[in-house]
Write a protein that holds these residues in place. Sequence first.
Motif, PDB file in Angstrom:
ATOM      1  N   LYS A  25       0.834  -1.204   0.000  1.00  0.00           N
ATOM      2  CA  LYS A  25       0.000   0.000   0.000  1.00  0.00           C
ATOM      3  C   LYS A  25       0.867   1.252   0.000  1.00  0.00           C
ATOM      4  O   LYS A  25       1.808   1.369   0.762  1.00  0.00           O
ATOM      5  N   GLY A  26       0.513   2.186  -0.869  1.00  0.00           N
ATOM      6  CA  GLY A  26       1.158   3.499  -0.856  1.00  0.00           C
ATOM      7  C   GLY A  26       2.587   3.526  -1.342  1.00  0.00           C
ATOM      8  O   GLY A  26       3.395   4.304  -0.846  1.00  0.00           O
ATOM      9  N   VAL A  27       2.910   2.719  -2.335  1.00  0.00           N
ATOM     10  CA  VAL A  27       4.269   2.627  -2.854  1.00  0.00           C
ATOM     11  C   VAL A  27       4.539   3.768  -3.831  1.00  0.00           C
ATOM     12  O   VAL A  27       3.700   4.071  -4.686  1.00  0.00           O
ATOM     13  N   ALA A  28       5.709   4.385  -3.700  1.00  0.00           N
ATOM     14  CA  ALA A  28       6.126   5.381  -4.681  1.00  0.00           C
ATOM     15  C   ALA A  28       6.433   4.652  -5.986  1.00  0.00           C
ATOM     16  O   ALA A  28       7.088   3.601  -5.977  1.00  0.00           O
ATOM     17  N   ASP A  29       5.963   5.172  -7.093  1.00  0.00           N
ATOM     18  CA  ASP A  29       6.162   4.607  -8.430  1.00  0.00           C
ATOM     19  C   ASP A  29       5.765   3.126  -8.490  1.00  0.00           C
ATOM     20  O   ASP A  29       6.591   2.244  -8.696  1.00  0.00           O
ATOM     21  N   PRO A  30       4.473   2.836  -8.315  1.00  0.00           N
ATOM     22  CA  PRO A  30       4.012   1.454  -8.304  1.00  0.00           C
ATOM     23  C   PRO A  30       4.229   0.715  -9.624  1.00  0.00           C
ATOM     24  O   PRO A  30       4.412  -0.505  -9.633  1.00  0.00           O
ATOM     25  N   ASP A  31       4.257   1.450 -10.732  1.00  0.00           N
ATOM     26  CA  ASP A  31       4.481   0.795 -12.022  1.00  0.00           C
ATOM     27  C   ASP A  31       5.878   0.185 -12.110  1.00  0.00           C
ATOM     28  O   ASP A  31       6.083  -0.845 -12.735  1.00  0.00           O
ATOM     29  N   GLU A  32       6.852   0.827 -11.466  1.00  0.00           N
ATOM     30  CA  GLU A  32       8.218   0.284 -11.433  1.00  0.00           C
ATOM     31  C   GLU A  32       8.240  -1.049 -10.690  1.00  0.00           C
ATOM     32  O   GLU A  32       8.879  -1.998 -11.134  1.00  0.00           O
TER      33      GLU A  32
END
Length: 146
Positions: A128-135
């Motif tokens: 939850k709440g990850v910076a740059d989830p696409d990476e």
Amino acid sequence: MSEKVVWSGKPKVIAFYDALIGGIILIAVSAALLATPLSAIVWLPALGMVCGFVLILIAFIKAWANSYVVTEKCVRREYRFVAVKVDEAPLNMVTNVVVEQDVVGRIFGFGDVRFDTAGTAFSGVLFKGVADPDEVKKLVAERLRG
């Protein structure tokens, strides 16, 4: 034999914006009630302010206590505060990687990454709440392909 860590991270505090906004609103309303002469029960707005601060504190604790790790062999979420909870899924059991990003997440650059699994007793692992989830999704998808 230790596993090589491919990616690790923590959630952004802003990802818990519901608790942050709720706490801020509760503090503001309570402070306004405390400042009015109509407030005959002074302890009620004071209690509201304390509850508002607690909501904000909970958001910070959640961001601090959660850790996310992607290794060569698994995805893992660890929650370590008073209690310890570890959710882990082997990469060979991950069937789907889903990125969810609402409007606030798009604006502030964070999102949730969900790793669905098959053949396990739980539904999967959630970052939850990850910076740059696409990476994160891209890294795991590369591992899943081979």
